[in-house]
Design a protein around this motif. Structure first.
Motif, PDB file in Angstrom:
ATOM      1  N   GLU A   1     -56.493 -17.363 -42.055  1.00  0.00           N
ATOM      2  CA  GLU A   1     -56.401 -16.852 -43.424  1.00  0.00           C
ATOM      3  C   GLU A   1     -57.390 -17.572 -44.333  1.00  0.00           C
ATOM      4  OE1 GLU A   1     -53.045 -16.166 -46.945  1.00  0.00           O
ATOM      5  OE2 GLU A   1     -52.461 -16.916 -44.971  1.00  0.00           O
ATOM      6  N   GLU A   2     -57.529 -18.888 -44.155  1.00  0.00           N
ATOM      7  CA  GLU A   2     -58.472 -19.652 -44.972  1.00  0.00           C
ATOM      8  C   GLU A   2     -59.914 -19.208 -44.715  1.00  0.00           C
ATOM      9  OE1 GLU A   2     -56.157 -20.932 -43.056  1.00  0.00           O
ATOM     10  OE2 GLU A   2     -54.722 -21.778 -44.498  1.00  0.00           O
ATOM     11  N   GLU A   3     -60.243 -18.980 -43.441  1.00  0.00           N
ATOM     12  CA  GLU A   3     -61.601 -18.520 -43.110  1.00  0.00           C
ATOM     13  C   GLU A   3     -61.862 -17.147 -43.715  1.00  0.00           C
ATOM     14  OE1 GLU A   3     -62.283 -20.727 -38.757  1.00  0.00           O
ATOM     15  OE2 GLU A   3     -61.531 -18.669 -38.870  1.00  0.00           O
ATOM     16  N   GLU A   4     -60.879 -16.284 -43.635  1.00  0.00           N
ATOM     17  CA  GLU A   4     -61.064 -14.936 -44.176  1.00  0.00           C
ATOM     18  C   GLU A   4     -61.262 -14.979 -45.690  1.00  0.00           C
ATOM     19  OE1 GLU A   4     -58.717 -10.623 -44.161  1.00  0.00           O
ATOM     20  OE2 GLU A   4     -58.151 -12.206 -42.745  1.00  0.00           O
ATOM     21  N   ASN A   5     -60.481 -15.830 -46.387  1.00  0.00           N
ATOM     22  CA  ASN A   5     -60.628 -15.946 -47.836  1.00  0.00           C
ATOM     23  C   ASN A   5     -61.988 -16.539 -48.212  1.00  0.00           C
ATOM     24  OD1 ASN A   5     -58.051 -14.908 -48.241  1.00  0.00           O
ATOM     25  ND2 ASN A   5     -57.076 -16.947 -48.287  1.00  0.00           N
ATOM     26  N   GLU A   6     -62.437 -17.544 -47.469  1.00  0.00           N
ATOM     27  CA  GLU A   6     -63.746 -18.149 -47.758  1.00  0.00           C
ATOM     28  C   GLU A   6     -64.884 -17.165 -47.483  1.00  0.00           C
ATOM     29  OE1 GLU A   6     -66.723 -20.771 -48.823  1.00  0.00           O
ATOM     30  OE2 GLU A   6     -64.568 -20.822 -49.237  1.00  0.00           O
ATOM     31  N   LEU A   7     -64.766 -16.431 -46.390  1.00  0.00           N
ATOM     32  CA  LEU A   7     -65.788 -15.428 -46.084  1.00  0.00           C
ATOM     33  C   LEU A   7     -65.803 -14.339 -47.150  1.00  0.00           C
ATOM     34  CD1 LEU A   7     -67.938 -14.275 -44.230  1.00  0.00           C
ATOM     35  CD2 LEU A   7     -66.118 -13.242 -42.832  1.00  0.00           C
ATOM     36  N   GLN A   8     -64.600 -13.947 -47.609  1.00  0.00           N
ATOM     37  CA  GLN A   8     -64.513 -12.946 -48.675  1.00  0.00           C
ATOM     38  C   GLN A   8     -65.219 -13.442 -49.940  1.00  0.00           C
ATOM     39  OE1 GLN A   8     -62.702  -9.848 -48.342  1.00  0.00           O
ATOM     40  NE2 GLN A   8     -63.756  -9.345 -50.262  1.00  0.00           N
ATOM     41  N   ALA A   9     -65.064 -14.716 -50.248  1.00  0.00           N
ATOM     42  CA  ALA A   9     -65.721 -15.284 -51.431  1.00  0.00           C
ATOM     43  C   ALA A   9     -67.246 -15.285 -51.269  1.00  0.00           C
ATOM     44  CB  ALA A   9     -65.203 -16.706 -51.680  1.00  0.00           C
ATOM     45  N   GLN A  10     -67.745 -15.605 -50.062  1.00  0.00           N
ATOM     46  CA  GLN A  10     -69.192 -15.653 -49.827  1.00  0.00           C
ATOM     47  C   GLN A  10     -69.838 -14.274 -49.923  1.00  0.00           C
ATOM     48  OE1 GLN A  10     -71.233 -18.224 -49.553  1.00  0.00           O
ATOM     49  NE2 GLN A  10     -69.545 -19.693 -49.778  1.00  0.00           N
ATOM     50  N   ILE A  11     -69.174 -13.268 -49.347  1.00  0.00           N
ATOM     51  CA  ILE A  11     -69.776 -11.931 -49.402  1.00  0.00           C
ATOM     52  C   ILE A  11     -69.670 -11.341 -50.811  1.00  0.00           C
ATOM     53  CG2 ILE A  11     -69.397 -11.510 -46.945  1.00  0.00           C
ATOM     54  CD1 ILE A  11     -67.037  -9.770 -47.639  1.00  0.00           C
ATOM     55  N   ARG A  12     -68.681 -11.789 -51.604  1.00  0.00           N
ATOM     56  CA  ARG A  12     -68.596 -11.330 -52.992  1.00  0.00           C
ATOM     57  C   ARG A  12     -69.750 -11.919 -53.805  1.00  0.00           C
ATOM     58  NH1 ARG A  12     -63.779 -12.737 -53.884  1.00  0.00           N
ATOM     59  NH2 ARG A  12     -62.815 -10.735 -53.334  1.00  0.00           N
ATOM     60  N   ILE A  13     -70.072 -13.199 -53.552  1.00  0.00           N
ATOM     61  CA  ILE A  13     -71.233 -13.813 -54.216  1.00  0.00           C
ATOM     62  C   ILE A  13     -72.513 -13.061 -53.844  1.00  0.00           C
ATOM     63  CG2 ILE A  13     -72.662 -15.891 -54.329  1.00  0.00           C
ATOM     64  CD1 ILE A  13     -70.117 -17.526 -53.901  1.00  0.00           C
ATOM     65  N   TYR A  14     -72.620 -12.725 -52.579  1.00  0.00           N
ATOM     66  CA  TYR A  14     -73.810 -11.993 -52.116  1.00  0.00           C
ATOM     67  C   TYR A  14     -73.909 -10.635 -52.816  1.00  0.00           C
ATOM     68  CZ  TYR A  14     -77.338 -10.247 -48.836  1.00  0.00           C
ATOM     69  OH  TYR A  14     -78.485  -9.750 -48.282  1.00  0.00           O
ATOM     70  N   ASN A  15     -72.773  -9.960 -52.982  1.00  0.00           N
ATOM     71  CA  ASN A  15     -72.748  -8.665 -53.654  1.00  0.00           C
ATOM     72  C   ASN A  15     -73.132  -8.799 -55.120  1.00  0.00           C
ATOM     73  OD1 ASN A  15     -70.461  -6.694 -55.263  1.00  0.00           O
ATOM     74  ND2 ASN A  15     -71.902  -5.715 -53.840  1.00  0.00           N
ATOM     75  N   GLN A  16     -72.632  -9.829 -55.783  1.00  0.00           N
ATOM     76  CA  GLN A  16     -72.946 -10.029 -57.193  1.00  0.00           C
ATOM     77  C   GLN A  16     -74.407 -10.422 -57.400  1.00  0.00           C
ATOM     78  OE1 GLN A  16     -70.070 -13.004 -58.289  1.00  0.00           O
ATOM     79  NE2 GLN A  16     -68.372 -11.525 -58.494  1.00  0.00           N
ATOM     80  N   THR A  17     -74.969 -11.104 -56.429  1.00  0.00           N
ATOM     81  CA  THR A  17     -76.371 -11.533 -56.550  1.00  0.00           C
ATOM     82  C   THR A  17     -77.343 -10.406 -56.267  1.00  0.00           C
ATOM     83  OG1 THR A  17     -75.743 -13.765 -55.845  1.00  0.00           O
ATOM     84  CG2 THR A  17     -78.087 -13.198 -55.715  1.00  0.00           C
ATOM     85  N   THR A  18     -77.068  -9.595 -55.268  1.00  0.00           N
ATOM     86  CA  THR A  18     -78.026  -8.589 -54.796  1.00  0.00           C
ATOM     87  C   THR A  18     -77.640  -7.148 -55.108  1.00  0.00           C
ATOM     88  OG1 THR A  18     -76.945  -8.401 -52.638  1.00  0.00           O
ATOM     89  CG2 THR A  18     -78.624 -10.109 -52.881  1.00  0.00           C
ATOM     90  N   GLY A  19     -76.361  -6.867 -55.274  1.00  0.00           N
ATOM     91  CA  GLY A  19     -75.915  -5.483 -55.406  1.00  0.00           C
ATOM     92  C   GLY A  19     -75.592  -4.861 -54.065  1.00  0.00           C
TER      93      GLY A  19
END
Length: 467
Positions: free
Chosen positions: A109-127
């Motif tokens: 669960e912790e890995e999934e939440n951290e990965l979710q946070a990383q891909i959200r940053i990527y989405n906000q940075t690049t679209g």
């Protein structure tokens, strides 16, 4: 120059003609087959003499218009390509959140939440919207040939745009280790990624290579997919930030490399157009008058020519309020002429390579089937570009060969009989024939018979009246 139009015969059928041509070489010195023309300037410049096979033409407004249209087309095409390839934030066509679908339960669960946070940053940075799936081989290998086809189908079945980044991680059930209350692990794994066309300026081959190497290294080291993809997107976020930051070296380098075709196009057409515009203005104030070679040319004050150390013919034209100096290098001889030819080849060859690369890219896009319109445009543009570049190269080499062939013809008294067949050629070293009087005085003088001076009987008969 006349050429055959074609014909036919009873046994050979119809045949077409063969065309031939010859460039109108203009020079300040006489060459075999040339005619002499006087250039008269209406803007006050001193007249001068040139040699050419036929009366030189003048640059017209239609030539400027054609060059301007061609330049605009090529500049807009290369500019559009450079703008499309430039990395920029992608504006979403519809709202969709990045997601992690851990169907195979291979992440904590912790890995999934951290990965979710990383891909959200990527989405906000690049679209770009990343979506990650985990599955088992048995879920797809009955219907799909490989994981790549399954991942592609996952993309097109769930998303209708070109702005997503879909990753599928798969393990075989037979090799999976199921631990109650914990994650499923496996030594065997596969993963594939599929990206939309609009993501290409950011997820370049080099960017994905760095991203993929991090993931693969972690997975091969025995780390779970959660940790591997977290590390991979941390790397991707740093790379995306550098690419989209206006002041970062990575973005500047990317913009520069992407603008090289545009810079080459501008560097070619702008000087050509300026040169043609200057020639057009100069030709408007100039007229040509043929002066036969058997007529002694009038001296031109202020005009002088000499040959420099590089073999170039320097023409100086000076007068009240103006001074012009030009150098004419023979294409077939002299070190400078060879240098000019070599530079011309070096300039044209990159254009040919750009055209071949564009054709290759268009064919690759058509084979992939992702963007048929863009592929057809690139293919057509590349073909036209390459043909124009090749024709320019062939014209340059042909002109050089013709010039070299002309220089091998000795300058003898046989020239210029072709232009003036009734004129007796006189070479500079041949002494002029002695001038003959218009009438022979002996022909109109009183004839004196030899008999009158030598026959005594004739003299006696004449005195007696028998004349």
């Amino acid at each position: 120059m006349p050429h055959s139009s074609g014909g036919g015969s009873s046994g050979g059928g119809f045949h077409g003609g063969s065309s031939s041509g010859n460039s109108n070489h203009i020079s300040t010195h006489y060459y075999p087959g040339a005619r002499r023309f006087r250039r008269h300037y209406t803007d006050g410049r001193t007249d001068d003499y040139i040699y050419a096979r036929s009366k030189p033409g003048k640059t017209g407004i239609s030539t400027l218009v054609i060059i301007a249209i061609m330049g605009a087309i090529f500049i807009m095409a290369t500019g559009f390509s450079a703008f499309s390839d430039a990395p920029k934030f992608i504006v979403p066509k519809y709202r969709d959140d990045p997601a992690v679908h851990d169907v195979a339960n291979v992440m904590t669960e912790e890995e999934e939440n951290e990965l979710q946070a990383q891909i959200r940053i990527y989405n906000q940075t690049t679209g770009i919207c990343p979506v990650i799936y985990t599955t088992y081989d048995e879920e797809w290998n009955r219907e799909y040939e490989n994981l790549e086809k399954f991942t592609y189908d996952k993309y097109v079945s769930n998303f209708s745009d070109e702005q997503h980044f879909v990753i599928v991680y798969s393990i075989p059930v037979n090799d999976a280790v199921f631990t109650p209350g914990s994650v499923v692990t496996s030594k065997e794994f596969k993963w594939e990624a599929v990206q939309g066309d609009e993501t290409d300026p950011i997820i370049t081959e080099s960017a994905f290579r760095r991203f993929g190497k991090v993931i693969q290294k972690d997975l091969e080291a025995g780390k779970g997919p959660g940790t591997a993809f977290i590390d991979g997107f941390e790397t991707a976020n740093v790379n995306a930030e550098n690419m989209l930051n206006p002041t970062s070296p990575s973005r500047i380098f990317k913009l520069f490399t992407g603008s090289i075709p545009l810079l080459i196009t501008l560097g070619f057409f702008i000087p050509v157009f300026i040169l043609m515009l200057k020639t057009y203005k100069k030709d408007k104030a100039m007229t040509y008058e043929e002066v036969p070679l058997d007529v002694e040319p009038s001296p031109v004050p202020g005009l002088s020519t000499y040959t420099n150390a590089d073999g170039g013919v320097v023409t100086v034209n000076k007068g009240p309020g103006y001074y012009e100096k030009s150098v004419n290098y023979d294409a077939a001889k002299g070190t400078a002429g060879k240098v000019v030819k070599a530079i011309s080849l070096v300039v044209i060859i990159p254009f040919i390579l750009v055209g071949i690369g564009t054709i290759t890219g268009g064919i690759a896009i058509l084979k992939a089937g992702n963007d048929r319109t863009g592929g057809i445009f690139m293919l057509g543009f590349g073909i036209v570009w390459t043909l124009i570049s090749l024709s320019t190269l062939i014209s340059l080499l042909s002109a050089s060969a013709r010039a070299k062939k002309k220089m091998e013809i000795p300058l003898t008294a046989e020239y210029p009989k072709a232009e003036y067949p009734d004129m007796k050629p006189v070479t500079p070293d041949e002494p002029k024939a002695a001038e003959q009087p218009e009438f022979d005085p002996q022909f109109f003088g009183s004839a004196k018979s030899d008999y009158e001076s030598e026959d005594e009987d004739y003299k006696r008969m004449k005195r007696r009246g028998f004349e």
